[in-house]
Write a protein that holds these residues in place. Structure first.
Motif, PDB file in Angstrom:
ATOM      1  N   GLN A 155      12.630   2.772   2.075  1.00 51.97           N
ATOM      2  CA  GLN A 155      12.042   1.794   2.273  1.00 51.97           C
ATOM      3  C   GLN A 155      11.353   0.905   0.994  1.00 51.97           C
ATOM      4  O   GLN A 155      12.244   0.065   0.755  1.00 51.97           O
ATOM      5  N   PRO A 156      10.314   0.104   1.697  1.00 53.28           N
ATOM      6  CA  PRO A 156      10.166  -1.323   0.700  1.00 53.28           C
ATOM      7  C   PRO A 156      10.594  -1.569  -0.332  1.00 53.28           C
ATOM      8  O   PRO A 156       9.466  -0.322  -1.648  1.00 53.28           O
ATOM      9  N   ILE A 157      10.053  -2.708  -1.075  1.00 53.48           N
ATOM     10  CA  ILE A 157      10.299  -2.609  -2.581  1.00 53.48           C
ATOM     11  C   ILE A 157       9.036  -4.075  -2.591  1.00 53.48           C
ATOM     12  O   ILE A 157       9.415  -4.834  -1.381  1.00 53.48           O
ATOM     13  N   PRO A 158       8.415  -4.341  -3.237  1.00 51.11           N
ATOM     14  CA  PRO A 158       7.844  -6.079  -4.054  1.00 51.11           C
ATOM     15  C   PRO A 158       8.348  -6.925  -4.014  1.00 51.11           C
ATOM     16  O   PRO A 158       9.996  -6.811  -4.552  1.00 51.11           O
ATOM     17  N   LEU A 159       8.016  -8.005  -3.240  1.00 49.82           N
ATOM     18  CA  LEU A 159       8.616  -9.004  -3.943  1.00 49.82           C
ATOM     19  C   LEU A 159       7.752  -9.848  -5.010  1.00 49.82           C
ATOM     20  O   LEU A 159       6.782  -9.443  -5.082  1.00 49.82           O
ATOM     21  N   GLN A 160       8.552 -10.376  -5.710  1.00 50.98           N
ATOM     22  CA  GLN A 160       8.163 -11.433  -6.622  1.00 50.98           C
ATOM     23  C   GLN A 160       8.558 -12.863  -6.606  1.00 50.98           C
ATOM     24  O   GLN A 160       9.730 -12.775  -6.443  1.00 50.98           O
ATOM     25  N   LYS A 161       7.731 -13.399  -7.384  1.00 51.66           N
ATOM     26  CA  LYS A 161       7.362 -15.446  -7.507  1.00 51.66           C
ATOM     27  C   LYS A 161       8.705 -14.737  -9.098  1.00 51.66           C
ATOM     28  O   LYS A 161       8.095 -14.261  -9.838  1.00 51.66           O
ATOM     29  N   PRO A 162       8.840 -16.199  -8.917  1.00 49.75           N
ATOM     30  CA  PRO A 162       8.985 -16.653 -10.770  1.00 49.75           C
ATOM     31  C   PRO A 162       8.117 -16.135 -11.762  1.00 49.75           C
ATOM     32  O   PRO A 162       8.875 -16.043 -13.035  1.00 49.75           O
ATOM     33  N   ALA A 163       6.637 -16.428 -11.844  1.00 47.12           N
ATOM     34  CA  ALA A 163       6.110 -16.404 -12.597  1.00 47.12           C
ATOM     35  C   ALA A 163       6.105 -14.999 -13.312  1.00 47.12           C
ATOM     36  O   ALA A 163       5.850 -15.061 -14.753  1.00 47.12           O
ATOM     37  N   LEU A 164       6.255 -13.797 -12.406  1.00 48.28           N
ATOM     38  CA  LEU A 164       6.246 -12.546 -12.727  1.00 48.28           C
ATOM     39  C   LEU A 164       7.392 -11.912 -13.414  1.00 48.28           C
ATOM     40  O   LEU A 164       7.921 -10.716 -13.163  1.00 48.28           O
ATOM     41  N   PRO A 193      -2.544 -10.061  -7.944  1.00 50.87           N
ATOM     42  CA  PRO A 193      -2.346 -11.543  -7.730  1.00 50.87           C
ATOM     43  C   PRO A 193      -2.013 -12.517  -7.121  1.00 50.87           C
ATOM     44  O   PRO A 193      -0.463 -12.146  -7.050  1.00 50.87           O
ATOM     45  N   ASP A 194      -2.382 -13.614  -7.207  1.00 54.04           N
ATOM     46  CA  ASP A 194      -0.590 -14.777  -6.299  1.00 54.04           C
ATOM     47  C   ASP A 194       0.113 -14.879  -6.967  1.00 54.04           C
ATOM     48  O   ASP A 194       1.479 -14.911  -6.194  1.00 54.04           O
ATOM     49  N   ASP A 195       1.012 -14.157  -8.005  1.00 55.21           N
ATOM     50  CA  ASP A 195       2.439 -14.825  -8.517  1.00 55.21           C
ATOM     51  C   ASP A 195       2.433 -13.768  -7.542  1.00 55.21           C
ATOM     52  O   ASP A 195       3.879 -12.999  -8.314  1.00 55.21           O
ATOM     53  N   ILE A 196       2.334 -12.596  -6.828  1.00 56.38           N
ATOM     54  CA  ILE A 196       3.094 -11.429  -6.161  1.00 56.38           C
ATOM     55  C   ILE A 196       3.383 -11.737  -4.724  1.00 56.38           C
ATOM     56  O   ILE A 196       1.770 -12.119  -4.424  1.00 56.38           O
ATOM     57  N   GLU A 197       4.517 -11.570  -3.938  1.00 55.05           N
ATOM     58  CA  GLU A 197       3.330 -11.959  -2.469  1.00 55.05           C
ATOM     59  C   GLU A 197       3.873 -10.110  -1.901  1.00 55.05           C
ATOM     60  O   GLU A 197       4.351  -9.060  -2.153  1.00 55.05           O
ATOM     61  N   THR A 198       2.781  -9.678  -0.897  1.00 58.25           N
ATOM     62  CA  THR A 198       2.430  -8.304  -0.908  1.00 58.25           C
ATOM     63  C   THR A 198       2.803  -8.367   0.764  1.00 58.25           C
ATOM     64  O   THR A 198       2.401  -9.503   1.142  1.00 58.25           O
ATOM     65  N   LEU A 199       2.572  -7.331   1.300  1.00 53.50           N
ATOM     66  CA  LEU A 199       3.437  -7.518   2.737  1.00 53.50           C
ATOM     67  C   LEU A 199       2.266  -6.044   3.523  1.00 53.50           C
ATOM     68  O   LEU A 199       1.330  -5.802   2.614  1.00 53.50           O
ATOM     69  N   ASN A 200       1.494  -6.748   4.697  1.00 55.95           N
ATOM     70  CA  ASN A 200       0.289  -6.102   5.214  1.00 55.95           C
ATOM     71  C   ASN A 200       1.517  -5.831   6.438  1.00 55.95           C
ATOM     72  O   ASN A 200       0.820  -6.143   7.875  1.00 55.95           O
ATOM     73  N   PRO A 201       2.500  -5.020   6.655  1.00 50.85           N
ATOM     74  CA  PRO A 201       2.856  -5.211   7.549  1.00 50.85           C
ATOM     75  C   PRO A 201       2.671  -4.373   9.263  1.00 50.85           C
ATOM     76  O   PRO A 201       1.857  -3.826   8.894  1.00 50.85           O
ATOM     77  N   LYS A 202       3.403  -4.701   9.795  1.00 54.47           N
ATOM     78  CA  LYS A 202       2.597  -3.916  11.311  1.00 54.47           C
ATOM     79  C   LYS A 202       3.471  -2.028  11.355  1.00 54.47           C
ATOM     80  O   LYS A 202       4.595  -2.167  10.423  1.00 54.47           O
ATOM     81  N   THR A 203       2.940  -1.255  12.184  1.00 56.49           N
ATOM     82  CA  THR A 203       3.432  -0.727  12.443  1.00 56.49           C
ATOM     83  C   THR A 203       5.022  -0.528  12.610  1.00 56.49           C
ATOM     84  O   THR A 203       5.280   0.159  12.409  1.00 56.49           O
ATOM     85  N   ASP A 204       5.387  -1.431  13.569  1.00 57.77           N
ATOM     86  CA  ASP A 204       7.046  -2.084  13.627  1.00 57.77           C
ATOM     87  C   ASP A 204       8.075  -1.959  13.647  1.00 57.77           C
ATOM     88  O   ASP A 204       8.935  -2.645  13.035  1.00 57.77           O
ATOM     89  N   THR A 205       7.608  -2.320  11.221  1.00 58.02           N
ATOM     90  CA  THR A 205       8.309  -3.415  10.792  1.00 58.02           C
ATOM     91  C   THR A 205       8.982  -2.244  10.415  1.00 58.02           C
ATOM     92  O   THR A 205       8.542  -0.513   9.776  1.00 58.02           O
ATOM     93  N   VAL A 206      10.616  -2.846   9.995  1.00 62.79           N
ATOM     94  CA  VAL A 206      11.486  -1.921   9.777  1.00 62.79           C
ATOM     95  C   VAL A 206      12.267  -2.537   8.031  1.00 62.79           C
ATOM     96  O   VAL A 206      12.382  -3.314   8.688  1.00 62.79           O
ATOM     97  N   TRP A 207      12.687  -1.508   6.601  1.00 66.07           N
ATOM     98  CA  TRP A 207      12.493  -1.783   5.857  1.00 66.07           C
ATOM     99  C   TRP A 207      14.138  -1.647   5.886  1.00 66.07           C
ATOM    100  O   TRP A 207      14.364  -0.788   5.748  1.00 66.07           O
ATOM    101  N   MET A 208      15.405  -2.492   5.015  1.00 66.78           N
ATOM    102  CA  MET A 208      16.542  -2.033   5.838  1.00 66.78           C
ATOM    103  C   MET A 208      16.988  -2.745   4.171  1.00 66.78           C
ATOM    104  O   MET A 208      16.797  -3.770   3.603  1.00 66.78           O
TER     105      MET A 208
END
Length: 218
Positions: A155-164, A193-208
């Motif tokens: 399952q995916p997990i969120p990405l974080q920038k240093p500010a958070l 907020p901009d301090d967190i990078e989020t994904l709008n993945p394509k239907t074929d995105t695979v998290w590993m």
């Protein structure tokens, strides 16, 4: 945490370097990235990379960082591959510290020759030595390659920038809940907020994911 620089390994004819220690390579990296993902141009990418180099050279925090594979046989240090590593917004499902590959690129003329596998292995070594237990990534086109490198679907997990970076999983959950409530009350979509990078993945995105601590002694 800081990088255990003594752990940097080399492949014959190649060296691994942190971009923050070799900012003169930022232009090569920017051109590679822009050629593959043209939504952001060379100038913008170069500025982003140089800003990272400046910040990282002052703080020497582990993540985010850019790990670069260069041809040591050439005086100009030609960049062969590039990897950007970033910390997860909070720990993974097993409550272990997690890192995420957010960029991974090998020169098109060199693909299939082991350079990508070598750079990924070095990133894993550095992260494991720095105390990270898992490395995540997502892919559209190469799940087979990563599976061969020991990664399994997850399952995916969120990405974080240093500010958070100071927020734990409970604080992040409260932030996400607050944003969701605000979105519903306004009856429109509210982005994180901009301090967190989020994904709008394509239907074929695979998290590993790959566990790193088990491989530290391998």
């Amino acid at each position: 945490l800081v990088w255990p620089l003594a752990c940097l390994m080399s492949r014959p004819g190649c060296d691994h370097v942190l971009l923050s220690d070799a900012s003169h390579l930022a232009d090569q990296c920017a051109r590679m990235l822009a050629a593959t993902w043209p939504a952001q141009g060379v100038s913008s990418r170069r500025a982003t990379l140089l800003a990272h180099c400046s910040a990282h050279s002052r703080q020497k925090e582990t993540l985010p960082c850019h790990l670069v594979l260069v041809d040591s046989s050439e005086e100009s240090q030609r960049v062969l591959a590039h990897c950007r590593l970033q910390q997860g917004a909070y720990n993974d499902a097993d409550c272990n510290s997690a890192a995420i590959v957010t960029q991974f690129l090998v020169l098109s003329s060199l693909r299939g020759q082991g350079y990508g596998r070598h750079l990924l292995k070095e990133a894993e070594r550095l992260l494991a030595a720095a105390g990270f237990a898992s490395l995540y990534l997502w892919t559209h086109e190469a799940p087979g390659f990563y599976a061969a490198c020991g990664y399994t679907e997850c399952q995916p997990i969120p990405l974080q920038k240093p500010a958070l970076s100071g927020l734990d999983s409970q604080a992040m959950s409260k932030l996400e809940a607050m944003l969701l409530n605000k979105s519903e009350s306004l009856n429109k979509s509210v982005s994180v907020p901009d301090d967190i990078e989020t994904l709008n993945p394509k239907t074929d995105t695979v998290w590993m994911r790959k566990r790193l601590q088990n491989d530290l002694t391998n």
